[in-house]
Design an enzyme around this catalytic site. Structure first.
Site, PDB file in Angstrom:
ATOM      1  N   GLU A  15       0.833  -1.204   0.000  1.00 49.13           N
ATOM      2  CA  GLU A  15       0.000   0.000   0.000  1.00 49.13           C
ATOM      3  C   GLU A  15       0.864   1.249   0.000  1.00 49.13           C
ATOM      4  OE1 GLU A  15      -2.205  -0.128   3.588  1.00 49.13           O
ATOM      5  OE2 GLU A  15      -3.727  -1.485   2.797  1.00 49.13           O
ATOM      6  N   ARG A  65     -13.319  -9.831  15.958  1.00 52.21           N
ATOM      7  CA  ARG A  65     -13.212 -10.420  17.303  1.00 52.21           C
ATOM      8  C   ARG A  65     -13.367  -9.306  18.328  1.00 52.21           C
ATOM      9  NH1 ARG A  65      -8.410  -7.938  18.189  1.00 52.21           N
ATOM     10  NH2 ARG A  65      -6.976  -7.882  16.444  1.00 52.21           N
TER      11      ARG A  65
END
Lengths: 83, 445
Positions: free
Chosen positions: B201, B293
Site C-alpha cells: 500500500e 473479534r
C-alpha cells in the site's frame, strides 16, 4: 585456544529455533562454515522473533540446544570456532 | 438462559474478562490451559479447567482438535475465542459448527472475508469505501512490488495478508529498500502466520489510527459504539487507547460509523467487530481492516457507553436481537487505557519475561484493571507480553489524564520491566496532553 572459540548466547528468555520459519532448512549445521553477520538461529520471546547473527566467521562446532527448546537469558546456544 | 456453559479458548487477561462476563450472566465457565499456565488466574476463576497441551502455542492454544475435545469433554456447547490465537481462524469457527458448538463471533464465512485482506479490499472498492491506494492482488515478487510502488508512489508499506498487530509489516522509501523488505516480510509472514502472502500500500504520512466498534446481530441489525483513538503505537502495536477521540466531532463520528456498518453489512458480519481506519490531518479516512473479534481495547468503549461488549457477544451468538438502538448510544465522559506490557522501555521495548516479586494495584473512583497477574506470577516467554490493562474513566479528557497519572504513580510491579514508567512520561508530554498525536508519536518523544 579459548580466544578461538566464540559462543552465541541468547539475549532473552525464550524459545530456540534453528530455522527462520517452520519447514525451512536449519540456519546452521555442525561443520558448516559461516561468515560474520550470518543469521545462525532465531529466538522467540513473547511473540517477538529475534534473529541472532554470528559476530565472527568460522566453523560451527556444536549446537547446544534442540529446536523449540526453551532457553534462558545469556544461555549459550551455538559454539563457533573462529577463523 | 442463553448458554449453560461456555469454554474460553484463550488465556491471560481476556480469559479472565470473559469468565467475569459469564459469571454475571449466570453461565458456567470452562478454562483451557497449557502446561505453562496451570497456575494462572483464568484456571482458578473458571468452574472447570482442561489442560490442552505443552507451552508452545501451536501445541495448545492453537490446537483446534485439543480445544474442541476439551469442549466435548466438559459439555460446553459454546466457545468464546477471545482475541489472538484462534479468534480469527475460519477453520476453527467451522470446526465449532461442525461439532455442534456455537462459536461466539462472526460466521466462518465472514471471518474468511474479513481476513483475506486482498479480496476484502476488492469488494470494498466496488462499494465505494475509501481504501489506501495499493496492490489489488497478492505481491508475488519484488519486481511486481516495484511496479505497484511506482504506480502509487513511494513511500510504500508491505503487509502480511494473514497478519495483524504489525507483524510482517515493512516500510520502504526506495526501490532498493523495497526489494530487500519484500524478502524479509514474506519470511516473517510465513513464520508468524504460516501464510507468506504479502500486499502493498501507499504509506500515509502522520496518520491517526481511529477505529469504530460495531455490534451486529444475526437478524441484520447493526449499531456502532463510536470510535476509539489508537494512535499511540510502537511498531504497530497499540499502547494507549482512548474513547472518544479529540479529533472526531459528532458529524465525523456519524460518517465513520455509517461507513463501518456498511462494511459489516457487505460481509454479512454479525457479533462484535472493529473497523480500523487511517485518518489523515484533513480528515480523509481510509479503511484498513476488520478485526473480527473482541479487541484488547474494548474497555474504553464500555466505559463511555455503559455497554458490556463481551456480554453482547454472548447474547448475539445465542441468536438474540440487539436491544440497543443507535440513538441510545451517546458517548459519556472520557476513557483511556494503558497496555501494561512485560517489555523494557529503556531497551527498545525488548520482552522482559520473569517472575513478578510483588505488585500494588492502583485504585479509587473511575479505575478499572483487567489482568491475570498477581504476586509471584511467572510471566513466561511463550505468549504475548500484555500482562494487564489500566483503564480510567472521567468526565472529560483533562480529568482522565490526571486520573491516569495518579493511577500510574500508584501502580508498582517489581521483578520485571514494564511499560508503566514509559506511560508516566507520555502522560507528561505536552503534545499528548493537547491531543496532538499521530501513529509516529512515540518515535518523537
Amino acid at each position: 585456544m579459548d580466544d578461538k572459540i566464540y559462543t552465541v548466547t541468547s539475549p532473552v528468555m525464550g524459545t530456540f529455533y534453528r530455522a527462520s520459519a517452520p519447514g525451512e532448512p536449519p540456519l546452521a549445521e555442525v561443520g558448516q562454515r559461516i561468515k560474520a553477520s550470518n543469521i545462525v538461529c532465531v529466538i522467540e520471546s513473547m511473540k517477538i522473533f529475534t534473529e541472532l547473527r554470528s559476530e565472527h566467521s568460522g566453523i560451527v562446532k556444536k549446537i547446544l540446544v534442540e529446536n523449540e527448546e526453551p532457553v534462558m537469558k545469556k544461555q549459550p546456544l551455538i559454539i563457533i570456532e573462529k577463523e | 438462559m442463553v448458554f449453560k456453559r461456555i469454554l474460553i479458548a484463550n488465556r491471560g487477561e481476556i480469559a479472565v474478562r470473559i469468565i467475569r462476563a459469564c459469571k454475571e450472566m449466570g453461565i458456567g465457565t470452562v478454562a483451557v490451559y497449557s502446561d505453562a499456565d496451570k497456575d494462572s488466574l483464568h484456571v482458578r476463576y473458571a468452574d472447570d479447567a482442561v489442560n490442552i497441551g505443552p507451552a508452545l502455542s501451536y501445541k495448545s492454544y492453537l490446537n483446534i482438535d485439543n480445544i474442541v475435545g476439551a469442549a466435548k469433554k466438559t459439555k460446553a456447547f459454546a466457545i468464546h475465542p477471545g482475541y489472538g490465537f484462534l479468534s480469527e481462524n475460519a477453520s476453527f469457527a467451522q470446526a465449532c459448527q461442525d461439532n455442534g458448538m456455537t462459536f461466539i463471533g462472526p460466521s466462518a464465512q465472514s471471518i474468511e472475508k474479513a481476513g483475506n485482506k486482498s479480496s476484502a479490499r476488492q469488494a470494498l472498492i466496488e462499494l465505494g469505501i475509501p481504501v489506501i491506494p495499493g496492490s489489488d492482488d497478492i505481491i508475488l515478487s519484488s519486481d511486481m512490488a516495484c511496479k505497484v510502488a511506482d504506480r502509487v508512489g513511494f513511500p510504500v508499506i508491505l503487509k502480511a495478508s494473514g497478519g495483524g498487530g504489525g507483524r510482517g509489516m515493512r516500510i520502504a522509501a526506495t526501490r532498493e529498500e523495497l526489494i530487500e523488505a519484500f524478502s524479509i516480510a514474506s519470511g516473517e509472514a510465513k513464520a508468524a502466520f504460516g501464510n507468506p502472502d504479502i500486499y502493498l500500500e501507499k504509506y500515509i504520512d502522520k496518520p491517526r489510527h481511529i477505529e469504530i466498534q460495531i455490534l451486529g446481530d444475526m437478524h441484520g441489525n447493526y449499531i456502532h459504539l463510536a470510535e476509539r483513538e489508537c494512535s499511540i503505537q510502537m511498531r504497530y502495536q497499540k499502547l494507549i487507547e482512548e474513547a472518544p477521540s479529540s479529533f472526531v466531532d459528532d458529524e465525523f463520528r456519524a460518517t465513520l460509523g455509517e461507513t463501518a456498518i456498511k462494511i459489516a453489512r457487505s460481509m454479512e458480519y454479525f457479533n462484535a467487530g472493529t473497523m480500523e481506519f487511517l485518518v489523515d490531518k484533513d480528515k480523509n479516512f481510509y479503511f484498513m481492516e476488520v478485526n473480527a473479534r473482541i479487541q484488547v481495547e474494548h474497555p474504553v468503549t464500555e466505559l463511555i457507553t455503559g455497554i458490556d461488549i463481551v456480554q453482547q457477544q454472548i447474547l448475539i451468538a445465542a441468536g438474540q436481537k440487539l436491544e440497543i438502538r443507535q440513538d441510545e448510544i451517546i458517548p459519556n465522559g472520557w476513557s483511556m487505557e494503558c497496555r501494561i506490557n512485560a517489555s523494557d522501555p529503556e531497551d527498545n521495548f525488548m520482552p522482559s519475561p520473569g517472575e513478578i516479586e510483588s505488585i500494588l494495584f492502583p485504585g479509587g473512583p473511575g479505575i478499572r484493571i483487567d489482568t491475570h497477574i498477581h504476586d509471584k506470577y511467572m510471566v513466561g516467554p511463550f505468549y504475548d507480553s500484555l500482562i494487564g490493562k489500566l483503564i480510567v474513566w472521567a468526565q472529560d479528557r483533562p480529568s482522565a489524564i490526571k486520573r491516569m497519572k495518579k493511577a500510574l504513580d500508584e501502580f508498582q510491579i517489581k521483578g520485571i520491566q514494564t511499560t508503566i514508567p514509559f506511560f508516566r512520561k507520555v502522560f507528561e508530554n505536552k503534545a499528548f496532553i493537547k491531543g496532538d498525536i499521530d501513529t509516529h508519536f512515540i518515535e518523537h518523544i
